[in-house]
Design a protein around this motif. Structure first.
Motif, PDB file in Angstrom:
ATOM      1  N   GLY A 112     -10.642  -0.164  54.804  1.00  0.00           N
ATOM      2  CA  GLY A 112      -9.361  -0.380  54.150  1.00  0.00           C
ATOM      3  C   GLY A 112      -8.312   0.619  54.599  1.00  0.00           C
ATOM      4  O   GLY A 112      -8.614   1.642  55.221  1.00  0.00           O
ATOM      5  N   THR A 113      -7.060   0.321  54.289  1.00  0.00           N
ATOM      6  CA  THR A 113      -5.961   1.179  54.720  1.00  0.00           C
ATOM      7  C   THR A 113      -6.045   2.571  54.109  1.00  0.00           C
ATOM      8  O   THR A 113      -5.710   3.566  54.756  1.00  0.00           O
ATOM      9  CB  THR A 113      -4.622   0.529  54.357  1.00  0.00           C
ATOM     10  N   THR A 114      -6.483   2.663  52.859  1.00  0.00           N
ATOM     11  CA  THR A 114      -6.603   3.967  52.214  1.00  0.00           C
ATOM     12  C   THR A 114      -7.688   4.801  52.864  1.00  0.00           C
ATOM     13  O   THR A 114      -7.535   6.021  53.035  1.00  0.00           O
ATOM     14  CB  THR A 114      -6.887   3.796  50.717  1.00  0.00           C
ATOM     15  N   ALA A 115      -8.794   4.170  53.234  1.00  0.00           N
ATOM     16  CA  ALA A 115      -9.873   4.898  53.911  1.00  0.00           C
ATOM     17  C   ALA A 115      -9.389   5.452  55.245  1.00  0.00           C
ATOM     18  O   ALA A 115      -9.763   6.570  55.631  1.00  0.00           O
ATOM     19  CB  ALA A 115     -11.070   3.978  54.122  1.00  0.00           C
ATOM     20  N   GLU A 116      -8.548   4.693  55.953  1.00  0.00           N
ATOM     21  CA  GLU A 116      -8.008   5.191  57.212  1.00  0.00           C
ATOM     22  C   GLU A 116      -7.143   6.422  56.977  1.00  0.00           C
ATOM     23  O   GLU A 116      -7.178   7.387  57.748  1.00  0.00           O
ATOM     24  CB  GLU A 116      -7.198   4.083  57.904  1.00  0.00           C
ATOM     25  N   THR A 117      -6.357   6.382  55.902  1.00  0.00           N
ATOM     26  CA  THR A 117      -5.541   7.546  55.556  1.00  0.00           C
ATOM     27  C   THR A 117      -6.427   8.759  55.289  1.00  0.00           C
ATOM     28  O   THR A 117      -6.145   9.874  55.748  1.00  0.00           O
ATOM     29  CB  THR A 117      -4.681   7.254  54.320  1.00  0.00           C
ATOM     30  N   MET A 118      -7.503   8.556  54.540  1.00  0.00           N
ATOM     31  CA  MET A 118      -8.407   9.654  54.222  1.00  0.00           C
ATOM     32  C   MET A 118      -9.062  10.216  55.484  1.00  0.00           C
ATOM     33  O   MET A 118      -9.231  11.431  55.624  1.00  0.00           O
ATOM     34  CB  MET A 118      -9.469   9.173  53.233  1.00  0.00           C
ATOM     35  N   ARG A 119      -9.423   9.345  56.417  1.00  0.00           N
ATOM     36  CA  ARG A 119     -10.038   9.819  57.661  1.00  0.00           C
ATOM     37  C   ARG A 119      -9.071  10.703  58.441  1.00  0.00           C
ATOM     38  O   ARG A 119      -9.455  11.724  59.005  1.00  0.00           O
ATOM     39  CB  ARG A 119     -10.478   8.623  58.516  1.00  0.00           C
ATOM     40  N   ARG A 120      -7.805  10.295  58.474  1.00  0.00           N
ATOM     41  CA  ARG A 120      -6.816  11.102  59.187  1.00  0.00           C
ATOM     42  C   ARG A 120      -6.643  12.471  58.540  1.00  0.00           C
ATOM     43  O   ARG A 120      -6.258  13.436  59.204  1.00  0.00           O
ATOM     44  CB  ARG A 120      -5.473  10.370  59.227  1.00  0.00           C
ATOM     45  N   LEU A 121      -6.945  12.544  57.241  1.00  0.00           N
ATOM     46  CA  LEU A 121      -6.835  13.808  56.516  1.00  0.00           C
ATOM     47  C   LEU A 121      -8.150  14.574  56.491  1.00  0.00           C
ATOM     48  O   LEU A 121      -8.291  15.562  55.785  1.00  0.00           O
ATOM     49  CB  LEU A 121      -6.350  13.544  55.085  1.00  0.00           C
ATOM     50  N   GLY A 122      -9.131  14.070  57.264  1.00  0.00           N
ATOM     51  CA  GLY A 122     -10.377  14.803  57.398  1.00  0.00           C
ATOM     52  C   GLY A 122     -11.381  14.581  56.285  1.00  0.00           C
ATOM     53  O   GLY A 122     -12.319  15.370  56.140  1.00  0.00           O
ATOM     54  N   THR A 123     -11.221  13.509  55.506  1.00  0.00           N
ATOM     55  CA  THR A 123     -12.136  13.248  54.395  1.00  0.00           C
ATOM     56  C   THR A 123     -12.661  11.819  54.496  1.00  0.00           C
ATOM     57  O   THR A 123     -11.890  10.866  54.436  1.00  0.00           O
ATOM     58  CB  THR A 123     -11.438  13.436  53.044  1.00  0.00           C
ATOM     59  N   THR A 124     -13.968  11.669  54.676  1.00  0.00           N
ATOM     60  CA  THR A 124     -14.572  10.332  54.729  1.00  0.00           C
ATOM     61  C   THR A 124     -15.535  10.099  53.563  1.00  0.00           C
ATOM     62  O   THR A 124     -15.947   8.975  53.326  1.00  0.00           O
ATOM     63  CB  THR A 124     -15.337  10.128  56.047  1.00  0.00           C
ATOM     64  N   ALA A 125     -15.895  11.168  52.873  1.00  0.00           N
ATOM     65  CA  ALA A 125     -16.805  11.052  51.733  1.00  0.00           C
ATOM     66  C   ALA A 125     -16.562  12.231  50.807  1.00  0.00           C
ATOM     67  O   ALA A 125     -15.957  13.231  51.204  1.00  0.00           O
ATOM     68  CB  ALA A 125     -18.267  11.026  52.197  1.00  0.00           C
ATOM     69  N   MET A 126     -17.026  12.095  49.575  1.00  0.00           N
ATOM     70  CA  MET A 126     -16.890  13.209  48.638  1.00  0.00           C
ATOM     71  C   MET A 126     -17.996  13.134  47.598  1.00  0.00           C
ATOM     72  O   MET A 126     -18.587  12.083  47.370  1.00  0.00           O
ATOM     73  CB  MET A 126     -15.527  13.184  47.946  1.00  0.00           C
TER      74      MET A 126
END
Length: 280
Positions: A112-126
């Motif tokens: 999803g688009t939000t997941a792509e944003t998170m990846r660009r910010l260095g976060t794929t899981a929490m």
């Protein structure tokens, strides 16, 4: 993306994840996450609907409601798809008592688009830790550098109630009342609830029940129940502004010991304070 906007985005998406994954234990509509991100609302049952279900079907579902509620805890695996915006996977153990939801989940952003944003910010899981009064989200090192090196964001439920524009309205109550048997309670309001039949679910013999709730935003709820009247699987489907919302959750090891420790205070930043500092 500016540092300020990045902080607000990650922090707000973590609220969305908390709602989506905590909802693996419930049914209905979580409140919007925060003004910094567009979070699709989940369909919800209307305040007034068909008369309460009666007869053998009602008796069977109420037995499931009681047994699942009494179990108090379970291991949970869930997948959530929020239209084009966000897809999540979660795994862990959750407990539900009179004082609210507790437990720990590992949440992975899968699409999803939000997941792509998170990846660009260095976060794929929490890692997410649920306690009766607050929810904690662990962020990656890259984001931590933006907030004084702290890896945990604390979301006090009562503080989220005060988010601008009513974005957090109902959050505290929802997190206190999040239990798997809420899905059964919702199904009991369906005017078309039916026993689909016997099926094998993850190697266990189960009974499949299905129904539709809501009017303008109709939502289908399906549950699979074992011979101990415990929920084994739940699927909810509905529509949002960004597309179809689907959540599938599996439950096992009922009664498992659940623990969730508060992270070290020195490694934690408060969501409300974070927003205030980023706005300043």
């Amino acid at each position: 993306m500016t540092g300020t906007r990045a902080c607000r985005t990650v922090a707000s998406i973590a609220v969305s994840a908390a709602l989506a994954c905590g909802s693996a234990c419930t049914a209905g509509e979580p409140p919007a996450a925060a003004p910094a991100t567009s979070t699709p609302a989940r369909p919800t049952a209307p305040s007034s609907g068909p008369p309460a279900l009666t007869g053998p079907s009602a008796d069977a579902l109420r037995a499931v409601e009681r047994a699942t509620g009494r179990a108090g805890s379970a291991r949970v695996e869930s997948t959530t798809v929020m239209g084009r915006e966000l897809s999540l996977e979660a795994e862990g153990a959750l407990g539900w008592r009179d004082d609210g939801l507790t437990g720990t989940l590992t949440i992975t952003y899968t699409g999803g688009t939000t997941a792509e944003t998170m990846r660009r910010l260095g976060t794929t899981a929490m890692e997410a830790r649920y306690l009766p009064d607050a929810y904690y989200a662990r962020v990656g090192d890259e984001f931590a550098e933006r907030v004084g090196g702290r890896h945990w964001i604390k979301y006090v439920y009562e503080d989220l109630e005060d988010l601008g524009g009513g974005a957090g309205a109902g959050f505290a109550d929802q997190m206190r009342n999040t239990t798997p048997n809420q899905a059964v309670k919702l199904l009991l309001t369906a005017g078309d609830v039916r026993r689909v039949g016997e099926e094998t679910t993850r190697g266990r013999r189960t009974t499949h029940w299905s129904g539709t709730v809501g009017t303008e935003t109709a939502q289908t709820v399906d549950i699979w129940v074992d011979d101990r009247d415990l929920l084994v699987k739940k699927v909810e489907r509905g529509r949002t502004k960004t597309g179809e919302l689907t959540q599938t959750a599996y439950y096992s090891d009922y009664g498992v010991t659940v623990s969730a420790q508060r992270p070290p205070a020195g490694d934690t930043t408060d969501f409300k304070e974070l927003l205030r500092s980023q706005a300043g």
